[in-house]
Design an enzyme around this catalytic site. Structure first.
Site, PDB file in Angstrom:
ATOM      1  N   ASP A 141      20.349  17.763  56.610  1.00 52.03           N
ATOM      2  CA  ASP A 141      20.667  18.525  57.945  1.00 52.03           C
ATOM      3  C   ASP A 141      21.735  19.247  58.016  1.00 52.03           C
ATOM      4  O   ASP A 141      21.764  20.473  58.353  1.00 52.03           O
ATOM      5  CB  ASP A 141      20.424  17.594  59.109  1.00 52.03           C
ATOM      6  CG  ASP A 141      20.149  18.525  60.466  1.00 52.03           C
ATOM      7  OD1 ASP A 141      19.840  19.525  60.415  1.00 52.03           O
ATOM      8  OD2 ASP A 141      20.763  17.841  61.451  1.00 52.03           O
ATOM      9  N   CYS A 195      -1.765  25.184  64.793  1.00 49.36           N
ATOM     10  CA  CYS A 195      -1.514  25.553  66.274  1.00 49.36           C
ATOM     11  C   CYS A 195      -2.615  26.316  67.026  1.00 49.36           C
ATOM     12  O   CYS A 195      -2.839  25.889  68.280  1.00 49.36           O
ATOM     13  CB  CYS A 195      -0.284  26.285  66.277  1.00 49.36           C
ATOM     14  SG  CYS A 195       1.138  25.490  65.991  1.00 49.36           S
ATOM     15  N   CYS A 198      -3.269  27.658  71.085  1.00 55.53           N
ATOM     16  CA  CYS A 198      -2.370  26.611  71.882  1.00 55.53           C
ATOM     17  C   CYS A 198      -0.890  27.162  72.262  1.00 55.53           C
ATOM     18  O   CYS A 198      -0.294  27.615  71.210  1.00 55.53           O
ATOM     19  CB  CYS A 198      -2.133  25.168  71.285  1.00 55.53           C
ATOM     20  SG  CYS A 198      -1.029  24.135  72.418  1.00 55.53           S
ATOM     21  N   CYS A 201       3.944  24.435  74.053  1.00 59.61           N
ATOM     22  CA  CYS A 201       5.308  24.357  73.534  1.00 59.61           C
ATOM     23  C   CYS A 201       6.096  25.477  74.240  1.00 59.61           C
ATOM     24  O   CYS A 201       7.212  25.412  74.631  1.00 59.61           O
ATOM     25  CB  CYS A 201       5.686  24.056  72.275  1.00 59.61           C
ATOM     26  SG  CYS A 201       5.074  25.396  71.131  1.00 59.61           S
ATOM     27  N   CYS A 205       8.804  25.398  78.359  1.00 54.31           N
ATOM     28  CA  CYS A 205      10.256  25.523  78.055  1.00 54.31           C
ATOM     29  C   CYS A 205      11.000  25.904  79.454  1.00 54.31           C
ATOM     30  O   CYS A 205      10.628  27.083  79.910  1.00 54.31           O
ATOM     31  CB  CYS A 205      10.568  26.769  77.040  1.00 54.31           C
ATOM     32  SG  CYS A 205      12.447  27.086  76.863  1.00 54.31           S
ATOM     33  N   CYS A 221      18.197  28.007  74.806  1.00 52.93           N
ATOM     34  CA  CYS A 221      17.655  26.599  74.631  1.00 52.93           C
ATOM     35  C   CYS A 221      18.622  25.423  75.152  1.00 52.93           C
ATOM     36  O   CYS A 221      19.752  25.498  74.860  1.00 52.93           O
ATOM     37  CB  CYS A 221      17.622  26.396  73.077  1.00 52.93           C
ATOM     38  SG  CYS A 221      16.949  24.830  72.584  1.00 52.93           S
ATOM     39  N   CYS A 248      16.793  18.594  74.611  1.00 48.02           N
ATOM     40  CA  CYS A 248      15.542  18.957  75.340  1.00 48.02           C
ATOM     41  C   CYS A 248      14.452  18.503  74.415  1.00 48.02           C
ATOM     42  O   CYS A 248      14.307  19.193  73.353  1.00 48.02           O
ATOM     43  CB  CYS A 248      15.596  20.076  75.875  1.00 48.02           C
ATOM     44  SG  CYS A 248      14.223  20.613  76.825  1.00 48.02           S
ATOM     45  N   CYS A 251       9.369  20.929  74.583  1.00 50.69           N
ATOM     46  CA  CYS A 251       8.427  21.615  73.548  1.00 50.69           C
ATOM     47  C   CYS A 251       8.167  20.619  72.396  1.00 50.69           C
ATOM     48  O   CYS A 251       6.779  20.799  71.904  1.00 50.69           O
ATOM     49  CB  CYS A 251       9.328  23.078  73.006  1.00 50.69           C
ATOM     50  SG  CYS A 251      10.403  22.259  71.984  1.00 50.69           S
ATOM     51  N   CYS A 255       3.569  18.772  72.524  1.00 49.34           N
ATOM     52  CA  CYS A 255       2.742  19.167  71.501  1.00 49.34           C
ATOM     53  C   CYS A 255       1.305  18.130  71.583  1.00 49.34           C
ATOM     54  O   CYS A 255       1.438  17.103  71.458  1.00 49.34           O
ATOM     55  CB  CYS A 255       3.396  19.084  70.165  1.00 49.34           C
ATOM     56  SG  CYS A 255       2.513  19.399  68.736  1.00 49.34           S
TER      57      CYS A 255
END
Length: 383
Positions: A141, A195, A198, A201, A205, A221, A248, A251, A255
């Site tokens: 990361d 997906c 759909c 997500c 938000c 965001c 947060c 989203c 799912c």
């Protein structure tokens, strides 16, 4: 680099990787090539060019290395992608209705996952290097690696409309890490987007951070605003933040693929009892030493006490809890301008206008910081 020894036939490498990864607690492993994400570079370039990275200057500074894995290490021939499940036991969205409690993103409710995963990656990489006769490098990361596109290219899942990785086995709850190696390993088939039509997500938000499916504007965001953003939270997003004080999960949590997520996880990633639903009143009273002690091994520590209290004050202002008034009022005199400004906003939401004006008349004239002065003025404007 790690010096390899005792190499084994290439045909057995994948079997070894899978077995060792499982033994170390990884939930999924797959392999791709460094050149498998050619389309990711232009997408990232457009994201930065549009300014959607906000104040995350490191994204622009590392753009070339981030866009092309081989630019990071030209000798790499394979990328081993590993994933660890951190799915919660409960629906984190339920906490949003408890306004006197703080909602901390699921990933940050225990130890810093970088520390948990990196040690395991290094162990696997060392064992692999000793058997493969190849060099390795480990990334988690913080390095300029586009892990989500690489994970999708390796077949661990696909990047959903919220831009995060989605797995048919673990939903949206996966931590990712990678091992780059000079070894040639047969790649897995890339993930397929499931997906469909759909939009869950996108529609959930709170701040409308998705300009279009598969696109995100970080500046809107809540995860960016509460973690990366260093200044006052823009007024237009404060009410929408609710009681989200660090990150947060909306989203991710909404799912539909989460219903297939397996419940098992690394014990060190399970939520600490004191971070599952902490009281705003307690968090607001943290000074710098208490903050550092409480979040010593947590990713939350990186944002510092002042930014953290800023976030908690926004939640306090959204809470409607008059019981929080004494501690909010005490923070009007905090040494940090960032905290004082957020306290002004919280106070304006919790008291009648007359009581607010008394505090303004007492404190505003002697305020030296321009941002805090602006908060006093803004709070007096008609709603």
């Amino acid at each position: 680099m790690i010096t390899p020894r005792n190499p084994v036939p290439a045909a057995r490498l994948r079997e070894f990787i899978d077995a060792e990864a499982k033994a170390l607690g990884f939930d999924a492993v797959a392999v791709t090539r460094p050149d498998a994400i050619a389309e990711a570079g232009p997408r990232l370039g457009a994201f930065v060019a549009a300014g959607r990275h906000g104040t995350m200057e490191w994204m622009a500074d590392t753009l070339k290395r981030r866009a092309h894995p081989n630019a990071l290490w030209p000798e790499a021939r394979s990328v081993i992608m590993l994933a660890m499940n951190y799915g919660p036991d409960e629906n984190p969205l339920e906490l949003l209705d408890q306004r006197d409690r703080a909602a901390i993103s699921v990933y940050a409710r225990n130890r810093d996952y970088h520390d948990v995963i990196k040690g395991k990656l290094k162990t696997l990489a060392q064992k692999f290097a000793a058997r493969a006769g190849a060099d390795v490098k480990v990334f988690v990361d913080t390095a300029p690696v586009m892990e989500k596109p690489l994970a999708a290219a390796a077949g661990l899942g696909w990047q959903g409309k919220h831009t995060n990785l989605v797995s048919r086995d673990f939903g949206s709850w996966l931590f990712l890490g990678s091992i780059f190696t000079t070894a040639e390993i047969a790649p897995d088939a890339p993930g397929v987007d499931h997906c469909g039509s759909c939009r869950s997500c996108l529609d959930i938000c709170p701040t409308r951070a998705f300009p279009a499916p598969y696109q995100i504007d970080a500046r809107r965001c809540i995860s960016y605003l509460t973690i990366e953003h260093k200044g006052p939270i823009p007024h237009e997003f404060r009410a929408a933040m609710g009681n989200r004080i660090y990150g947060c999960d909306d989203c991710l949590a909404v799912c539909p693929w989460n219903k297939f997520a397996q419940a098992t996880r690394e014990a060190k990633l399970a939520a600490r009892d004191d971070l599952a639903a902490p009281a705003l009143a307690h968090l607001l009273m943290l000074d710098d030493p208490a903050f550092r002690e409480k979040f010593a091994a947590s990713p939350i520590k990186r944002i510092g006490r002042d930014r953290f209290i800023r976030n908690v004050l926004i939640a306090a202002g959204n809470s409607g809890e008059s019981a929080l008034l004494p501690v909010v009022e005490s923070l009007l005199n905090d040494p940090s301008p960032l905290v004082r400004g957020a306290a002004i906003w919280a106070l304006s939401r919790l008291v009648e206008r007359g009581d607010f004006e008394k505090n303004r008349a007492r404190l505003a004239p002697g305020e030296p910081d321009e941002d805090v002065k602006a908060e006093w003025a803004h709070a007096m404007e008609p709603a």
